[in-house]
Write a protein that holds these residues in place. Structure first.
Motif, short mmCIF file in Angstrom:
data_model
loop_
_atom_site.label_atom_id
_atom_site.label_comp_id
_atom_site.label_asym_id
_atom_site.label_seq_id
_atom_site.Cartn_x
_atom_site.Cartn_y
_atom_site.Cartn_z
N ALA A 158 0.85 -0.92 6.17
CA ALA A 158 0.84 0.54 6.12
C ALA A 158 0.38 1.06 7.47
CB ALA A 158 -0.09 1.04 5.01
N ASP A 186 5.33 0.50 5.42
CA ASP A 186 5.38 1.92 5.06
C ASP A 186 4.61 2.71 6.11
OD1 ASP A 186 6.74 1.83 2.49
OD2 ASP A 186 4.97 0.77 1.78
N PHE A 229 -1.41 3.35 0.32
CA PHE A 229 -0.03 2.90 0.48
C PHE A 229 0.14 1.48 -0.04
CE2 PHE A 229 0.98 6.17 3.82
CZ PHE A 229 2.20 6.58 3.30
N LYS A 283 1.85 -0.39 -3.88
CA LYS A 283 2.89 -1.42 -3.90
C LYS A 283 2.38 -2.74 -4.48
CE LYS A 283 5.75 -1.71 -0.49
NZ LYS A 283 6.35 -1.82 0.85
#
Length: 433
Positions: A371, A397, A422, A426
């Motif tokens: 992230a 991301d 983030f 996931k």
């Protein structure tokens, strides 16, 4: 090995010191020391917690020294993790690169020495520490600025050591080229100058008077260095930080000793010396352009060469524009702390080949959750080049924001919190084992 262990308010600390090769391609050769500080909530010091390794910016930056309640990201991380604060090789307590060491070497030997302090060697140190002190458990990394460059090298060289990566303002180009970097950097610094003078319009004339005074007089800093206009310009490095405009404004506001404006103040001279001396981090200057070298091609003083394409940065131009994160060859002639590095830095700048930093195929296939925060107005790391890389790395991301300057991770814990969210969304970091 643990060399000391103690508790300060809110933190239990262990200091680790390991011996590592200077040149990892020659493990039996010369060695240096690698230092890392382990920090944990005192209440949880006996627990097996996830481990977060902080990758400091730079190059040539040591890890922050923890204090009660700070930095803010550290206080947040300690709620759930054990944090490692390594001093990257050449900094802090990790056998610092200094004038005494480099001064004993000729240009070629000095360049060989400096070349051992790039990202590939730093990652090998970190892996050695992880395997030795953490018994091989995967860890997470938080990379600030140059720490993001290290992250991409880590993902290229040893992703098996990582469980998740967070990057704040530090996604590098995967086609590292110093000239391309400075083609983007000069316009961004020019824009910061415009914003600065818009905020403080009176400084246009004041900065010009300061420059004219320096041009017309033999002005000496407290350490004896002669002050030049081009050296004053380099304080613009601070423009990329949250309080940079204010720091420079208040510096020039007190530049003259009195209303006659016929003498620069001791405060101004001491402040400029401290801001531009590099006594505390000569490695930043000595290898700055070398961090962009990979494969064939010399960096060849890129910032100096590209400056000719931007004549508005000429020291004689008015309004005088400050420069940013650029290192110039004249600095190794004018700044006393950098003079011992001159031959080594010159030789390194002309090196025709540099070691590999990034494995593009491996990065494209990356499965480690990453992230990243990209600061839209970042003066140091170009957002456009960062986006190109972000789209080329698997499982990455990113969040683009203009809420923060380059030091956002130090200004607000919310940056780290958002990056961690983030990854959590996931499925979280990979298993530690």
């Amino acid at each position: 090995m643990i060399v000391s262990e103690y508790t300060i308010p809110g933190m239990h600390i262990r200091d680790h010191l390991l011996t590592v090769p200077l040149d990892w391609s020659d493990p039996s050769g010369r060695t240096i020391e690698f230092f890392a500080r382990e920090v944990v909530d005192p209440v949880r010091k006996a627990e097996t917690l996830p481990v977060l390794c902080f990758l400091q910016g730079g190059p040539g930056g040591k890890s922050p020294r923890p204090t009660r309640g700070g930095p803010s990201w550290l206080a947040e991380a300690l709620k759930t993790q054990r944090v490692i604060l390594p001093d990257q090789r050449g900094t802090g307590r990790s056998t610092p690169v200094d004038a005494a060491t480099i001064g004993q070497l000729d240009g070629e030997a000095g360049a060989d020495y400096l070349a051992c302090f790039r990202a590939d060697s730093i990652v090998k140190d970190l892996e050695h520490f992880r395997k030795t002190a953490l018994e091989g458990r995967r860890w997470q990394t938080l990379g600030q600025s140059y720490g993001g460059f290290l992250t991409l090298t880590y993902l290229s060289q040893a992703p098996e050591g990582l469980s998740a990566c967070y990057i704040a303002g530090g996604i590098p180009s995967l086609q590292p080229d110093a000239d391309e970097v400075y083609r983007h950097t000069y316009p961004r610094v020019r824009a910061k100058n415009a914003a600065y003078y818009k905020r403080y319009p009176g400084d246009v004339a004041l900065v010009g008077k300061i420059a004219d005074f320096i041009d017309g007089n033999d002005v000496r800093l407290p350490d004896g260095d002669r002050l030049t206009v081009r050296r004053v310009q380099t304080v613009g490095l601070d423009f990329g930080m949250a309080h940079g405009f204010e720091n420079i404004h208040w510096l020039v506001d007190e530049a003259f000793a009195d209303g006659k404006q016929d003498r620069l103040s001791d405060h101004f001279l001491a402040s400029v010396m401290n801001l531009t001396s590099y006594h505390g981090n000569p490695l930043f200057a000595a290898i700055h352009e070398a961090i962009y070298g990979e494969g064939d091609g010399a960096t060849a003083w890129s910032a100096e060469r590209l400056r000719a394409d931007f004549p508005e940065f000429d020291p004689a131009a008015r309004p005088l524009l400050f420069t940013g994160e650029m290192i110039y060859p004249w600095m190794f002639e004018e700044i006393s702390s950098l003079k011992p590095f001159r031959a080594a830095a010159e030789t390194l700048a002309q090196r025709p080949h540099h070691s590999a930093l990034y494995d593009r195929d491996r990065l494209a296939a990356n499965e480690i959750p990453v992230a990243a925060a990209i600061y839209h107005d970042d003066m140091y790391v170009d957002a456009g080049l960062s986006l190109q890389t972000a789209r080329a790395v698997g499982n990455l991301d990113f969040w683009i924001t203009n809420e923060f300057e380059h030091d956002g991770i130090r200004q607000s814990a919310s940056v780290f919190e958002r990056l961690a969210a983030f990854v959590a969304q996931k499925g979280g970091p990979l298993a530690a084992e």
